[in-house]
Each structure stands twice: as C-alpha cells, then as structure tokens.
Motif scaffolding. Structure first.
Motif, PDB file in Angstrom:
ATOM      1  N   THR A  91       0.770  -1.379  -0.039  1.00  0.00           N
ATOM      2  CA  THR A  91       0.048   0.079  -0.025  1.00  0.00           C
ATOM      3  C   THR A  91       0.878   1.160  -0.017  1.00  0.00           C
ATOM      4  O   THR A  91       1.914   1.261   0.514  1.00  0.00           O
ATOM      5  CB  THR A  91      -1.225   0.010   1.148  1.00  0.00           C
ATOM      6  N   ALA A  92       0.467   2.302  -0.709  1.00  0.00           N
ATOM      7  CA  ALA A  92       1.327   3.580  -0.720  1.00  0.00           C
ATOM      8  C   ALA A  92       0.074   4.769  -0.901  1.00  0.00           C
ATOM      9  O   ALA A  92      -0.610   4.475  -1.655  1.00  0.00           O
ATOM     10  CB  ALA A  92       2.288   3.113  -1.913  1.00  0.00           C
ATOM     11  N   PRO A  93       0.728   5.974  -0.476  1.00  0.00           N
ATOM     12  CA  PRO A  93      -0.057   7.119  -0.694  1.00  0.00           C
ATOM     13  C   PRO A  93       0.339   7.558  -2.080  1.00  0.00           C
ATOM     14  O   PRO A  93       1.224   7.566  -2.631  1.00  0.00           O
ATOM     15  CB  PRO A  93       0.703   7.888   0.466  1.00  0.00           C
ATOM     16  N   ILE A  94      -0.684   8.350  -2.720  1.00  0.00           N
ATOM     17  CA  ILE A  94      -0.826   8.754  -4.185  1.00  0.00           C
ATOM     18  C   ILE A  94      -1.113  10.099  -4.212  1.00  0.00           C
ATOM     19  O   ILE A  94      -2.308  10.202  -3.773  1.00  0.00           O
ATOM     20  CB  ILE A  94      -1.662   7.872  -4.989  1.00  0.00           C
ATOM     21  N   LEU A  95      -0.242  11.018  -4.178  1.00  0.00           N
ATOM     22  CA  LEU A  95      -0.602  12.506  -4.132  1.00  0.00           C
ATOM     23  C   LEU A  95      -1.070  12.781  -5.644  1.00  0.00           C
ATOM     24  O   LEU A  95      -0.472  12.514  -6.671  1.00  0.00           O
ATOM     25  CB  LEU A  95       0.686  13.151  -3.916  1.00  0.00           C
TER      26      LEU A  95
END
Length: 53
Positions: A8-12
């Motif tokens: 899982t990763a943040p996506i700006l």
C-alpha cells in the motif's frame, strides 16, 4: 499455485501518474484506490507475483 505480495502506498494527486508509472515499472499492479487521510491524497493498493527461486 501463484503466490502474491501486496503493498500500500500514498498517491499524491498532483504526481499520481509518475507514482503509478514508477510502481508499474517495478512490477506492481494497481488493484484499488481509496480516499486518503486528506483531500489531496489517495491510497493505492498494489500486488505483484512472488518470484520463487
């Protein structure tokens, strides 16, 4: 039987395409996008096959 690993990763939002292309070049497939902790951030759920051996 195929085995998977997950990430899982943040996506700006203002650099989403670059982020997704970077993960894709490493073999990660985007499975789902969900709202993040603030309006400018999404959370991406990724998977890729585990390389055995």
């Amino acid at each position: 039987m195929q085995k998977w690993e997950y990430f899982t990763a943040p996506i700006l939002s203002h650099v989403a395409q670059q982020i997704l292309n970077n993960f894709g070049s490493e073999g990660w497939e985007l499975v789902q996008v969900a709202p993040g902790p603030n309006p400018d951030t999404l959370v991406g759920y990724f998977k890729r096959p585990v390389q055995e051996g």
